[in-house]
Write a protein that holds these residues in place. Structure first.
Motif, PDB file in Angstrom:
ATOM      1  N   ARG A   1       0.824  -1.211   0.000  1.00 53.03           N
ATOM      2  CA  ARG A   1       0.000   0.000   0.000  1.00 53.03           C
ATOM      3  C   ARG A   1       0.858   1.261   0.000  1.00 53.03           C
ATOM      4  O   ARG A   1       0.597   2.199  -0.727  1.00 53.03           O
ATOM      5  CB  ARG A   1      -0.925   0.023   1.218  1.00 53.03           C
ATOM      6  N   THR A   2       1.910   1.268   0.842  1.00 56.80           N
ATOM      7  CA  THR A   2       2.717   2.482   1.000  1.00 56.80           C
ATOM      8  C   THR A   2       4.059   2.400   0.284  1.00 56.80           C
ATOM      9  O   THR A   2       4.757   3.396   0.186  1.00 56.80           O
ATOM     10  CB  THR A   2       2.982   2.743   2.488  1.00 56.80           C
ATOM     11  N   ASN A   3       4.424   1.204  -0.165  1.00 59.22           N
ATOM     12  CA  ASN A   3       5.709   0.960  -0.820  1.00 59.22           C
ATOM     13  C   ASN A   3       6.892   1.276   0.116  1.00 59.22           C
ATOM     14  O   ASN A   3       7.944   1.716  -0.329  1.00 59.22           O
ATOM     15  CB  ASN A   3       5.823   1.754  -2.122  1.00 59.22           C
ATOM     16  N   VAL A   4       6.695   1.073   1.421  1.00 57.15           N
ATOM     17  CA  VAL A   4       7.729   1.296   2.419  1.00 57.15           C
ATOM     18  C   VAL A   4       8.354  -0.055   2.761  1.00 57.15           C
ATOM     19  O   VAL A   4       7.659  -1.019   3.089  1.00 57.15           O
ATOM     20  CB  VAL A   4       7.147   1.942   3.702  1.00 57.15           C
ATOM     21  N   THR A   5       9.666  -0.121   2.685  1.00 60.44           N
ATOM     22  CA  THR A   5      10.383  -1.348   3.025  1.00 60.44           C
ATOM     23  C   THR A   5      10.885  -1.248   4.461  1.00 60.44           C
ATOM     24  O   THR A   5      11.533  -0.269   4.830  1.00 60.44           O
ATOM     25  CB  THR A   5      11.565  -1.575   2.073  1.00 60.44           C
ATOM     26  N   THR A   6      10.561  -2.261   5.245  1.00 66.24           N
ATOM     27  CA  THR A   6      10.997  -2.314   6.637  1.00 66.24           C
ATOM     28  C   THR A   6      11.776  -3.603   6.865  1.00 66.24           C
ATOM     29  O   THR A   6      11.724  -4.527   6.060  1.00 66.24           O
ATOM     30  CB  THR A   6       9.803  -2.263   7.607  1.00 66.24           C
ATOM     31  N   VAL A   7      12.487  -3.642   7.974  1.00 69.32           N
ATOM     32  CA  VAL A   7      13.246  -4.827   8.336  1.00 69.32           C
ATOM     33  C   VAL A   7      12.599  -5.439   9.573  1.00 69.32           C
ATOM     34  O   VAL A   7      12.096  -4.727  10.440  1.00 69.32           O
ATOM     35  CB  VAL A   7      14.738  -4.493   8.582  1.00 69.32           C
ATOM     36  N   SER A   8      12.577  -6.753   9.603  1.00 65.94           N
ATOM     37  CA  SER A   8      12.050  -7.452  10.772  1.00 65.94           C
ATOM     38  C   SER A   8      12.948  -8.645  11.051  1.00 65.94           C
ATOM     39  O   SER A   8      13.785  -9.023  10.233  1.00 65.94           O
ATOM     40  CB  SER A   8      10.608  -7.903  10.544  1.00 65.94           C
ATOM     41  N   THR A   9      12.768  -9.226  12.218  1.00 67.08           N
ATOM     42  CA  THR A   9      13.565 -10.389  12.575  1.00 67.08           C
ATOM     43  C   THR A   9      12.780 -11.653  12.280  1.00 67.08           C
ATOM     44  O   THR A   9      11.559 -11.694  12.437  1.00 67.08           O
ATOM     45  CB  THR A   9      13.943 -10.362  14.065  1.00 67.08           C
TER      46      THR A   9
END
Length: 130
Positions: free
Chosen positions: A51-59
């Motif tokens: 939806r926002t085209n935001v890339t995040t990092v997760s574990t």
């Protein structure tokens, strides 16, 4: 969502991921002398919100290092076998300290990015009020 909010979301996800990495590194260091302890590691995964085209990092899931445990010769230890050996841990304190330093620097970089974004947002609001 604004670019400021996207930036805050990205840096906050990095803060959470590095905090988890630091926690596991601390656990590993604390258990260096624990017999049979396997080093804990956590992989990072990137996710993009469509939806926002935001890339995040997760574990990801915490993994145990399955490399061989150190064999310790101490016949007086209650865990020792008939040859006087028992399994130590596979934690290498030098690697853990290096990982902790890298995680701390990454955490600091994400924190600086978060703070800079917050300051830019506050400055923009101040300009718009004039």
């Amino acid at each position: 969502m604004s670019d400021f909010a996207n930036s805050l979301t990205m840096s906050a996800s990095g803060l959470r991921a590095q905090a988890m990495r630091l926690r596991l590194t601390s656990e590993n260091i604390a258990n260096t002398d624990t017999p049979g302890y396997h080093r804990k590691m956590v992989p990072f995964e990137t996710k993009t919100d469509p939806r926002t085209n935001v890339t995040t990092v997760s574990t990801g899931r915490v993994n145990l290092d399955r490399s061989d445990l150190q064999q310790i010769h101490d016949p007086s230890n209650p865990l020792a076998d008939e040859a006087g050996n028992f399994d130590g841990s596979n934690v290498d304190i030098i690697i853990e300290i290096a990982d902790a330093r890298e995680a701390q620097r990454s955490y600091d970089a994400n924190l600086k990015m978060f703070d800079q974004t917050r300051k830019m947002s506050a400055s923009l609001l101040e300009l718009l009020r004039r």
